[in-house]
Scaffold this motif. Structure first.
Motif, short mmCIF file in Angstrom:
data_model
loop_
_atom_site.label_atom_id
_atom_site.label_comp_id
_atom_site.label_asym_id
_atom_site.label_seq_id
_atom_site.Cartn_x
_atom_site.Cartn_y
_atom_site.Cartn_z
N LYS A 92 0.88 -1.13 -0.07
CA LYS A 92 -0.14 -0.27 0.06
C LYS A 92 0.87 1.24 0.04
CE LYS A 92 -3.77 -2.51 0.44
NZ LYS A 92 -4.90 -2.57 -0.63
N THR A 93 0.27 2.34 -0.18
CA THR A 93 0.99 3.62 -0.31
C THR A 93 0.08 4.67 0.49
OG1 THR A 93 1.95 3.25 -2.44
CG2 THR A 93 1.77 5.44 -1.83
N HIS A 94 0.89 5.35 1.46
CA HIS A 94 0.43 6.48 2.32
C HIS A 94 1.06 7.55 1.94
CE1 HIS A 94 -1.40 8.52 5.59
NE2 HIS A 94 -0.36 9.02 5.95
N LYS A 95 0.10 8.60 1.50
CA LYS A 95 0.65 10.08 1.05
C LYS A 95 0.25 11.05 2.12
CE LYS A 95 -0.18 8.97 -3.80
NZ LYS A 95 -1.00 9.58 -4.88
N GLU A 96 1.32 11.61 2.57
CA GLU A 96 1.51 12.69 3.64
C GLU A 96 1.87 14.06 3.31
OE1 GLU A 96 0.00 13.68 7.29
OE2 GLU A 96 -0.56 11.92 6.35
N THR A 97 1.27 15.06 3.65
CA THR A 97 1.75 16.42 3.36
C THR A 97 2.07 16.97 4.81
OG1 THR A 97 0.52 16.70 1.37
CG2 THR A 97 1.54 18.47 2.31
N ALA A 98 3.25 17.54 4.92
CA ALA A 98 3.57 17.88 6.21
C ALA A 98 4.35 19.39 5.92
CB ALA A 98 4.47 17.02 7.28
N GLY A 99 4.22 20.07 7.15
CA GLY A 99 5.19 21.41 7.07
C GLY A 99 6.35 21.43 7.96
N ILE A 100 7.50 21.48 7.18
CA ILE A 100 8.83 21.33 7.83
C ILE A 100 9.40 22.79 8.20
CG2 ILE A 100 11.32 20.19 7.46
CD1 ILE A 100 9.85 18.55 5.25
N PRO A 101 9.98 23.24 9.25
CA PRO A 101 10.50 24.65 9.48
C PRO A 101 12.08 24.25 9.41
CG PRO A 101 9.72 23.25 11.68
CD PRO A 101 9.23 22.60 10.47
N ALA A 102 12.62 25.33 8.73
CA ALA A 102 14.33 25.34 8.44
C ALA A 102 14.56 26.09 9.57
CB ALA A 102 14.35 25.58 7.09
N GLU A 103 16.09 26.29 9.55
CA GLU A 103 16.73 27.19 10.25
C GLU A 103 15.98 28.54 10.11
OE1 GLU A 103 18.73 26.69 12.96
OE2 GLU A 103 18.61 24.35 12.79
N ASP A 104 15.68 29.03 8.96
CA ASP A 104 15.13 30.49 8.82
C ASP A 104 13.82 30.84 9.22
OD1 ASP A 104 13.77 28.85 6.76
OD2 ASP A 104 14.58 29.93 5.19
#
Length: 307
Positions: A92-104
């Protein structure tokens, strides 16, 4: 178990009807009773058989207690009191969208695909601890996936660095390793983690768009300057060609004038040495026609030559 209960009810009802009926009972009622008994017997027999489709396993529960054994694909004879839960073992395939904070401190959205499959031998533990594979994904996979993404974002200086191949490769490897180690004891086998898309923060996308516009303007101006320089170069070459042609024409005129002057000079020198040269030229220029005069005191001259 539901099938077993229905079968028992049908059989009990049919037997009661047979015992309560008299010999003169109606044939239709008698036929219906036998039909109910047959159906009940059929359901009773089939309740001891289960079929597991390909790529699945079934886990049994008896009065709410999960059994440790799993039933793999095929036909099985079972206790009719058991109830079964089916687990799909296919990929199966699970698709996920997530926010990633960088150092900026800017949030970059990332679309991630996780390819996985349920470990069949651990299906009883999944049923006992989380219920279903879908519940396992919601309870364990998604929070862990987002946690790893946030942790990895702390090592990225600028949000636009998420577009770098080295950063994405490292992120994929870390996600696959982290999810595999975390989910394997819980019943999920992670096979591949893929980064499908990266969406930069709006402020960076706007800045990039503006930068692209400025670059396009610079390229346009450079092209215009190049075109102008080419035109001027062509004009210079044309002027040089015209100047060269004019110089050649002037040289030609000068040489013709020098030749004519030389000719006149030679003639003058000849005249100085031979005064009769002028008379010779006159004779050469005469067409042989004598002038004819009429009236007055002019002396007529007649042309006596035959015409």
């Amino acid at each position: 178990m539901t099938k077993l209960v229905i079968a028992i009810l049908l059989l009990a009802g049919g037997l009661l009807v047979l015992r309560s009926e008299h010999d003169d009972r109606h044939k239709a009622v008698k036929f219906a009773t036998y039909l109910v008994l047959t159906l009940g017997a059929f359901m009773l027999v089939t309740s001891v058989f289960i079929t597991v489709p390909a790529g699945h396993v079934k886990v049994a529960t008896l009065f709410g207690k999960v059994q440790d054994d799993t039933y793999h694909e095929g036909l099985h004879v079972v206790n009719p009191l058991l109830e079964f839960t089916t687990f799909d073992l296919r990929q199966k395939t699970h698709k996920e969208t997530a926010g990633i904070p960088a150092e900026d401190k800017l949030i970059t959205k990332m679309d991630v695909s996780v390819q996985y499959r349920t470990i069949g031998e651990m299906a009883p533990d999944i049923l006992r601890n989380t219920g279903t594979t879908e519940a396992l994904i919601q309870v364990h996979m998604i929070p862990k996936l987002r946690s790893i993404l946030r942790e990895q974002g702390k090592g990225v200086d600028m949000s636009q660095d998420f577009f770098k191949e080295s950063v994405q490769r490292q992120l994929q490897e870390t996600l696959q390793l982290g999810l595999s180690e975390f989910l394997a004891p819980k019943g999920l086998q992670v096979e591949t983690v893929l980064i499908r898309d990266v969406q930069l923060p709006d402020v960076i996308r706007t800045a990039i768009t503006e930068t692209k516009k400025r670059e396009q303007e610079v390229l346009k101006q450079q092209a215009e300057l190049q075109r102008f320089a080419t035109e001027q170069d062509q004009k210079v070459k044309q002027a040089e060609s015209e100047l060269k042609a004019a110089r050649l024409e002037a040289q030609k005129i000068k040489e013709l004038a020098d030749a004519e002057a030389y000719k006149i000079n030679v003639i003058n020198k000849t005249l100085a040495r031979s005064p009769n040269y002028i008379e010779l030229k006159k004779v050469e220029q005469w067409n042989g026609v004598l002038p004819v005069y009429t009236g007055g005191n002019n002396i007529p001259m007649l042309d006596l030559r035959n015409k």
